[in-house]
Design a protein around this motif. Structure first.
Motif, PDB file in Angstrom:
ATOM      1  N   LEU A 488       0.812  -1.217   0.000  1.00  0.00           N
ATOM      2  CA  LEU A 488       0.000   0.000   0.000  1.00  0.00           C
ATOM      3  C   LEU A 488       0.846   1.268   0.000  1.00  0.00           C
ATOM      4  N   GLU A 489       2.075   1.166   0.454  1.00  0.00           N
ATOM      5  CA  GLU A 489       2.889   2.376   0.632  1.00  0.00           C
ATOM      6  C   GLU A 489       3.017   3.228  -0.620  1.00  0.00           C
ATOM      7  N   PRO A 490       3.251   2.645  -1.802  1.00  0.00           N
ATOM      8  CA  PRO A 490       3.358   3.495  -2.997  1.00  0.00           C
ATOM      9  C   PRO A 490       2.082   4.286  -3.292  1.00  0.00           C
ATOM     10  N   HIS A 491       0.954   3.889  -2.685  1.00  0.00           N
ATOM     11  CA  HIS A 491      -0.327   4.541  -2.980  1.00  0.00           C
ATOM     12  C   HIS A 491      -0.653   5.682  -2.019  1.00  0.00           C
ATOM     13  N   VAL A 492       0.126   5.852  -0.946  1.00  0.00           N
ATOM     14  CA  VAL A 492      -0.250   6.853   0.052  1.00  0.00           C
ATOM     15  C   VAL A 492      -0.058   8.282  -0.444  1.00  0.00           C
ATOM     16  N   ASP A 493       0.624   8.467  -1.543  1.00  0.00           N
ATOM     17  CA  ASP A 493       0.749   9.803  -2.123  1.00  0.00           C
ATOM     18  C   ASP A 493      -0.173   9.980  -3.326  1.00  0.00           C
ATOM     19  N   ASN A 494      -1.046   9.012  -3.526  1.00  0.00           N
ATOM     20  CA  ASN A 494      -2.036   9.098  -4.598  1.00  0.00           C
ATOM     21  C   ASN A 494      -3.298   9.744  -4.040  1.00  0.00           C
ATOM     22  N   ALA A 495      -3.708  10.861  -4.631  1.00  0.00           N
ATOM     23  CA  ALA A 495      -4.830  11.630  -4.085  1.00  0.00           C
ATOM     24  C   ALA A 495      -6.119  10.821  -4.074  1.00  0.00           C
ATOM     25  N   ALA A 496      -6.346  10.034  -5.125  1.00  0.00           N
ATOM     26  CA  ALA A 496      -7.577   9.238  -5.178  1.00  0.00           C
ATOM     27  C   ALA A 496      -7.598   8.176  -4.091  1.00  0.00           C
ATOM     28  N   PHE A 497      -6.449   7.524  -3.870  1.00  0.00           N
ATOM     29  CA  PHE A 497      -6.381   6.518  -2.811  1.00  0.00           C
ATOM     30  C   PHE A 497      -6.649   7.147  -1.454  1.00  0.00           C
ATOM     31  N   LEU A 498      -6.052   8.301  -1.179  1.00  0.00           N
ATOM     32  CA  LEU A 498      -6.265   8.950   0.113  1.00  0.00           C
ATOM     33  C   LEU A 498      -7.722   9.367   0.283  1.00  0.00           C
ATOM     34  N   ARG A 499      -8.349   9.832  -0.789  1.00  0.00           N
ATOM     35  CA  ARG A 499      -9.771  10.186  -0.678  1.00  0.00           C
ATOM     36  C   ARG A 499     -10.597   8.948  -0.325  1.00  0.00           C
ATOM     37  N   ASN A 500     -10.279   7.830  -0.956  1.00  0.00           N
ATOM     38  CA  ASN A 500     -11.019   6.604  -0.668  1.00  0.00           C
ATOM     39  C   ASN A 500     -10.727   6.082   0.736  1.00  0.00           C
ATOM     40  N   PHE A 501      -9.485   6.244   1.181  1.00  0.00           N
ATOM     41  CA  PHE A 501      -9.130   5.843   2.539  1.00  0.00           C
ATOM     42  C   PHE A 501      -9.930   6.684   3.537  1.00  0.00           C
ATOM     43  N   ARG A 765      -2.881  10.621   5.220  1.00  0.00           N
ATOM     44  CA  ARG A 765      -1.652   9.968   4.759  1.00  0.00           C
ATOM     45  C   ARG A 765      -0.968   9.234   5.913  1.00  0.00           C
ATOM     46  N   LYS A 766      -0.894   9.873   7.073  1.00  0.00           N
ATOM     47  CA  LYS A 766      -0.290   9.215   8.236  1.00  0.00           C
ATOM     48  C   LYS A 766      -1.101   7.982   8.658  1.00  0.00           C
ATOM     49  N   ALA A 767      -2.415   8.120   8.600  1.00  0.00           N
ATOM     50  CA  ALA A 767      -3.274   6.987   8.968  1.00  0.00           C
ATOM     51  C   ALA A 767      -3.059   5.818   8.010  1.00  0.00           C
ATOM     52  N   ALA A 768      -2.964   6.125   6.717  1.00  0.00           N
ATOM     53  CA  ALA A 768      -2.751   5.074   5.716  1.00  0.00           C
ATOM     54  C   ALA A 768      -1.398   4.406   5.901  1.00  0.00           C
ATOM     55  N   LEU A 769      -0.392   5.173   6.284  1.00  0.00           N
ATOM     56  CA  LEU A 769       0.921   4.585   6.537  1.00  0.00           C
ATOM     57  C   LEU A 769       0.887   3.671   7.757  1.00  0.00           C
ATOM     58  N   ASN A 770       0.073   4.020   8.754  1.00  0.00           N
ATOM     59  CA  ASN A 770      -0.082   3.116   9.890  1.00  0.00           C
ATOM     60  C   ASN A 770      -0.615   1.765   9.423  1.00  0.00           C
ATOM     61  N   THR A 771      -1.656   1.782   8.622  1.00  0.00           N
ATOM     62  CA  THR A 771      -2.205   0.529   8.110  1.00  0.00           C
ATOM     63  C   THR A 771      -1.173  -0.229   7.279  1.00  0.00           C
TER      64      THR A 771
END
Length: 799
Positions: A488-501, A765-771
């Motif tokens: 998942l890490e490469p996706h944490v700077d993707n705006a669409a992924f963060l919106r969905n997260f 972004r920080k939350a997604a990196l935790n996951t």
């Protein structure tokens, strides 16, 4: 065995619907037109259970055929929660079941929540045991879990004027469809009496009181049902059900005394041990389940024709904390008195089989029983413990018997070939503080196995919005290999992924808000920060620090209402032991503060405090996916591991915490920049306690804290009544858990969190990196470590 041999074929929705109706009529005797929702839930569960039986039997047959090693996990708690979702997901039946019920005009989600939580545990110890059983099955390691089938469990928590009130749990009032009664599997368990010795030293124990341990089996399904193990729980029955002579003499109560005595053993988890009667019952419970379990595993071992000297080649026994510590003396007794093994050889053989997991650094949690009580209830075991004590003194200088007490931690240590801590920090503190002399004598005995949680229950099942996003992004292999979350890490700077997260998180918050409104009358804003602390109420876990900071924040909001405030909902969950007065005072204080803060017209749009009653696994499954902030604020050096911290971080919550337990390793994995650290370290905690008046000095140095304590004393939150003298006296004079020295740093860290939360993109972004970085904290990894480093057990599944 080929990897997919045991994986069942999925039925069609039409076939599954027919099977549900068949069970409704034939198993429940209900007409579909007049069946209740609970009837449909039971019929659904039985239909799901039917799909478990074949892989369960196949796993058992494969284990016998392989003639390998089984793991036996002895635990006083198994906090398994609702099983219907767990089993359905592991079988891959969720979509089929949903479609089938829709054909029948029923809603799957509405039915599954009707199942009562099994009241078989209290907190992290029991939930860890449940995660371990899931992972043992997922990894295909043959295993039994052994415990007690509590009729009432811990207790059902209610609040009356903010005060915790305990009622008996009634989970077995509903039919427990997951268990299989085994009336043919029974063992006599004795207490009291005397021991006869012959001239050659042989011993025969003659107990005066006996009960029957009767087995109930629950299949434990691994991921994709490739392997199924067993949870075997013991229920206590009388040797003689009913004394008819006494009844006919008019002694109607006395006629039922044997049944009452027996049922008492398996009625309640952790009876209040502040009384002598409570202590005796607790010790009886611990021996009861250990004795039945050891007899059962020895029967199974002997049925396969092995020589007793090879026991350790086929049997690995794990003691989950000190509750099963009597496994050592009991196994020695069985080997010596019933199998003719020489005493010293029996000690060595028992030790080769036994492992011990230490879960606590708190002296009061390392059980001690009075020598008189042990000698009275278990005279043969007391004699064995005395001999073990002499050997321990000779070898290490460490007594097992001291000041008239049997030290169960030391007993567990000397009888285990491996002793493990449950986090890296905890393991080092066990070496340094808990078992210093024993570690010096046996420097290779203590090992570390950091705890983990099962991703099937605590992400896939619990958090559908997030797990669906993860699978769409990286595929579904992560369910059985959680470390794949790093993809998942490469996706944490993707705006669409963060919106969905962020959408996934908000969906969970809306669901929790609706549930709290409908079931607890709490109206909260899902766009506020959800700040959650869920765990057993205990001074070292410091719910008190949290509520003091809440009051201080409320004061600041009232003082400067025109400032920019981050809306926050403080959510607490947890139970206090019935005899733990200080913990119950903290609960009442939280509820008093909530009653004041939640109705304040100045601050109620910015700050709410919610404490729903009767925290359990099902409530955790609602709270954890919705958390923005995870409170892991225990006094450094006191929390062994914590697994709630793992579940919350895995589900995308940022942590505010001390360097305690597994927090240390979580921070290392997720990155210091994605973790809010505060407070003294374990070394600093010990040093601070040596300073005179450290608590009073901390209060005097913090006007904000001093004001809060003054408000509590003045009854601001309790109708003018000063009902918290115990809390205030502790904080001013003997603040052992260092709430006051850590307060200022905690408060300032929380204000930084307020600022950071307002930057939604960076917070997400920080939350997604935790996951993405929490994959190492899978219980699959933990169990693989136990299997290789402690048990010598192997998987029955091929790669």
């Amino acid at each position: 065995m080929p990897k997919d041999t045991l994986t069942p074929t999925l039925p069609t929705a039409a076939r599954f619907a027919d099977d549900i109706v068949t069970h409704l009529m034939s198993s429940l005797g209900k007409d579909p037109d007049h069946a209740s929702d609970n009837d449909w839930r039971v019929a659904l569960s039985l239909t799901v259970r039917d799909r478990v039986v074949d892989p369960w039997f196949e796993s058992t047959r494969a284990t016998y055929a392989a003639a390998g090693k089984r793991v036996y996990y002895l635990s006083l708690e198994f906090l398994i929660g609702r099983l219907i979702e767990d089993v359905t997901i592991n079988l891959g039946l969720e979509k089929v079941a949903t479609k089938a019920l829709k054909r029948l005009g029923k809603d799957y989600d509405a039915l599954v929540v009707l199942e009562a939580d099994a009241a078989l545990g209290n907190g992290g110890l029991g939930r860890l045991a449940a995660c371990f059983l899931d992972s043992l099955s997922t990894l295909g390691i043959p295993a039994y879990g052994y415990g007690i089938r509590y009729e009432h469990g811990l207790f059902e928590q209610h609040f009356r004027d903010g005060v915790q009130v305990e009622n008996a749990e009634a989970w077995l009032a509903q039919r427990n469809v997951w268990e299989f009664e085994r009336p043919e599997v029974t063992y006599e368990v004795g207490f009291g009496g005397h021991v006869d010795y012959t001239e050659d030293g042989a011993a025969t124990w003659h107990p005066t009181d006996k009960v029957i341990a009767k087995a109930y089996d629950t299949p434990v399904v691994g991921w994709q049902a490739k392997w199924v193990n067993t949870l075997r729980l013991w229920s206590a029955l009388p040797v003689v059900n009913f004394d008819l002579d006494a009844f006919n003499r008019g002694d109607h109560l006395g006629a039922s005394a044997p049944e009452s005595f027996a049922r008492t053993l398996s009625r309640v988890l952790y009876p209040d041990d502040t009384t002598d009667q409570g202590k005796e019952l607790r010790l009886k419970q611990e021996y009861f389940f250990v004795a039945a379990s050891l007899r059962d595993l020895l029967r199974r071992f002997q049925s396969e024709g092995y020589e007793i000297e090879t026991l350790a080649d086929h049997v690995a026994i794990q003691m989950n904390d000190t509750h099963p510590a009597l496994a050592g003396p009991e196994l020695i007794r069985l080997l010596v008195d019933e199998h003719g093994v020489a005493f010293d050889a029996a000690i060595d053989l028992a030790r080769e089989c036994l492992g011990y997991t230490n879960h606590t650094l708190l002296p009061e949690a390392l059980e001690r029983w009075s020598e008189g009580l042990v000698k009275h209830l278990l005279p043969r075991h007391y004699a064995i413990i005395c001999l073990l004590n002499l050997r321990s003194l000779e070898a290490t200088g460490t007594p097992i018997l001291e000041h008239g007490e049997v030290k169960m931690g030391e007993l567990s240590f000397v009888m285990a070939h491996r002793v493990n801590g449950v986090s890296a920090l905890h393991t080092e503190l066990v070496k340094e503080l808990v078992f210093h002399d024993l570690h010096a004598a046996y420097p290779d005995r203590i090992v570390n196995q950091t705890n983990g949680v099962t991703p099937r229950r605590w992400l896939l099942s619990t958090n559908a919005p997030l797990s669906t996003l993860i699978t769409k992004t990286i595929g579904d292999d992560w369910v059985a290999d959680l470390e794949q979350l790093t993809a998942l890490e490469p996706h944490v700077d993707n705006a669409a992924f963060l919106r969905n997260f962020d959408k996934a998180k908000r969906a969970n918050k809306v669901a929790l808000s609706n549930w709290l409104r409908d079931h607890h009358g709490a109206a909260i804003d899902p766009d506020a920060m959800f700040d959650i602390q869920i765990k057993r109420i205990h001074e070292y876990k410091r719910q008190l620090l949290n509520i003091l900071e809440t009051i201080a924040l409320w004061n600041d909001m009232r003082d400067t209402p025109t400032a920019t405030w981050t809306p926050r909902v403080k959510i607490f969950g947890g139970k206090a032991a019935p005899g733990y007065a200080m913990a119950k005072s903290v609960i009442r204080l939280i509820n008093d503060v909530a009653a004041t803060v939640n109705t304040d017209p100045v601050t109620r749009d910015w700050l709410q405090v919610v404490f729903p009653e009767n925290y359990n696994v099902s409530m955790a499954e609602r709270l954890i996916p919705a958390a923005d902030l995870s409170e892991q604020i225990s006094t450094a050096g006191k929390e062994a591991s914590g697994t709630g911290n793992m579940k919350l971080s895995l589900n995308g919550a940022l942590t505010i915490g001390t360097l305690d337990g597994a927090n240390v390793e979580i921070r290392d994995h997720v990155g210091a920049e994605n973790f809010y650290l505060f407070g003294l370290t374990a070394e600093q905690v010990r040093a601070r306690r040596t300073q005179p008046d450290y608590a009073r000095a901390a209060i005097e140095a913090s006007p904000r804290l001093k004001r809060v304590l003054g408000q509590i004393a003045d009854g601001v939150f309790s109708g003018g009544e000063n009902r918290y003298g115990d809390i205030l006296g502790m904080l001013w004079d003997h603040d052992y858990f260092l709430v006051t020295p850590d307060f200022a740093d905690y408060f300032e860290t929380q204000r930084q969190i307020d600022v950071d939360y307002r930057d939604r993109k960076d917070w997400t972004r920080k939350a997604a990196l935790n996951t993405a970085r929490m994959g190492w904290f899978s219980s699959d990894r933990t169990i693989a470590g136990y299997a290789s480093d402690i048990w010598g057990a192997k998987s029955m599944l091929t790669n």
